[in-house]
Design an enzyme around this catalytic site. Sequence first.
Site, PDB file in Angstrom:
ATOM      1  N   GLY A 198       9.258   1.284   8.431  1.00  0.00           N
ATOM      2  CA  GLY A 198       8.199   2.267   8.667  1.00  0.00           C
ATOM      3  C   GLY A 198       8.027   2.549  10.154  1.00  0.00           C
TER       4      GLY A 198
ATOM      5  N   SER B 263      -2.198  -0.056   6.411  1.00  0.00           N
ATOM      6  CA  SER B 263      -1.728  -1.372   6.839  1.00  0.00           C
ATOM      7  C   SER B 263      -2.313  -2.411   5.886  1.00  0.00           C
ATOM      8  CB  SER B 263      -2.234  -1.662   8.259  1.00  0.00           C
ATOM      9  OG  SER B 263      -2.161  -3.042   8.537  1.00  0.00           O
TER      10      SER B 263
ATOM     11  N   HIS C  72       0.865  -1.186   0.000  1.00  0.00           N
ATOM     12  CA  HIS C  72       0.000   0.000   0.000  1.00  0.00           C
ATOM     13  C   HIS C  72       0.902   1.237   0.000  1.00  0.00           C
ATOM     14  CE1 HIS C  72       1.143   0.130   4.195  1.00  0.00           C
ATOM     15  NE2 HIS C  72       0.647  -1.084   4.375  1.00  0.00           N
TER      16      HIS C  72
ATOM     17  N   LYS D 177       5.293   3.033  11.565  1.00  0.00           N
ATOM     18  CA  LYS D 177       4.082   2.396  12.105  1.00  0.00           C
ATOM     19  C   LYS D 177       4.454   1.213  13.000  1.00  0.00           C
ATOM     20  CE  LYS D 177       1.097  -0.196   9.785  1.00  0.00           C
ATOM     21  NZ  LYS D 177       0.964  -1.421  10.604  1.00  0.00           N
TER      22      LYS D 177
ATOM     23  N   HIS E   5       4.082   1.317   2.194  1.00  0.00           N
ATOM     24  CA  HIS E   5       5.272   0.611   1.674  1.00  0.00           C
ATOM     25  C   HIS E   5       5.944   1.434   0.577  1.00  0.00           C
ATOM     26  CE1 HIS E   5       2.825  -3.020   2.971  1.00  0.00           C
ATOM     27  NE2 HIS E   5       3.951  -3.196   3.623  1.00  0.00           N
TER      28      HIS E   5
ATOM     29  N   GLN F 243       7.445 -15.315  12.060  1.00  0.00           N
ATOM     30  CA  GLN F 243       7.000 -14.201  12.902  1.00  0.00           C
ATOM     31  C   GLN F 243       5.504 -14.234  13.186  1.00  0.00           C
ATOM     32  OE1 GLN F 243       8.377 -11.268   9.771  1.00  0.00           O
ATOM     33  NE2 GLN F 243       6.653 -10.094  10.552  1.00  0.00           N
TER      34      GLN F 243
END
Length: 283
Positions: free
Chosen positions: A149, A187, A34, A151, A37, A61
């Site tokens: 990022g 996200s 998105h 975020k 990125h 992960q």
Amino acid sequence: MQTVSGKTVLRQAVAGWRAAGERVAIVPTMGSLHGGHLSLVETARRIADRVVATIFVNPTQFGPGEDYAVYPRSLDSDADKLAAAGADLLFAPSVAAVYPFGIEQATRVIVPGMTERLCGASRPGHFDGVTSVVARLFALVQPDVAVFGQKDFQQQLVIRRMVEDLGLPIEVAVAPIVREADGLAMSSRNAYLGTDERQAATAIYQVLTAAAEEVRCGNRDFAAIEENAASKLAKSVSRVEYLAIRRADDLAPPQTGSGQLVVLAAALIGKVRLIDNVLVDIG
Ligand code: PAF
């Protein structure tokens, strides 16, 4: 833009750029790209001569019961977006290429301490998977700079610590959060939200900015701000995993002194887990 899945072709491309004295950036992603990125790719283009984007949905992960199997995968359209954003190479390896001895036997890289709180407390082992795969991607690509990022605030701090602790010759750059018009942080998981959930999700940024504003205006009763903000957020979301005010450099609880703080939250909206954060300077 070249798309490669094999290590040999990747290494040849990067070695050629390095031999020509070019600075190489890596932008690690799990795809389903998105605007957030793509802003990492733009940042990478500004600070390096060549940009390698990676797309790898990293199984290590994700915890049991998390969304690894259904994580959105859209390699062809992601490749188009990366090419348009100016990436030079897309590295999209298989699980076997990244973990040649299998996941159980894979060498792991673990950063203790700061990985155990916040997202690490709700997702045990998550950051071990992140650092283990990012260390592998760094070893494969051998970049001069890596772009992450804001975020994923805790993630970028954990990776910085790993880089410093291992003495890796890699600069870590962080690009600001890219938001939708109503403030929701972009996200890949936003795609899972139904219409009502998408509306409810806007509360996360609203509550974080209100809490940050209280700190900016001089309120130093951090526990009360956290509690009040968490109970406001709880009215819109299914569950508040955490809402915390922390020091931005190490995620320790703040003292009343000066420096940069960060207000962070993780919340579940239905089954969708979203995170966000807002930075605040206290002089
Ligand atoms: O932020 C992500 O998308 C992932 O955690 C990363 C850094 C690509 C590692 O798999």
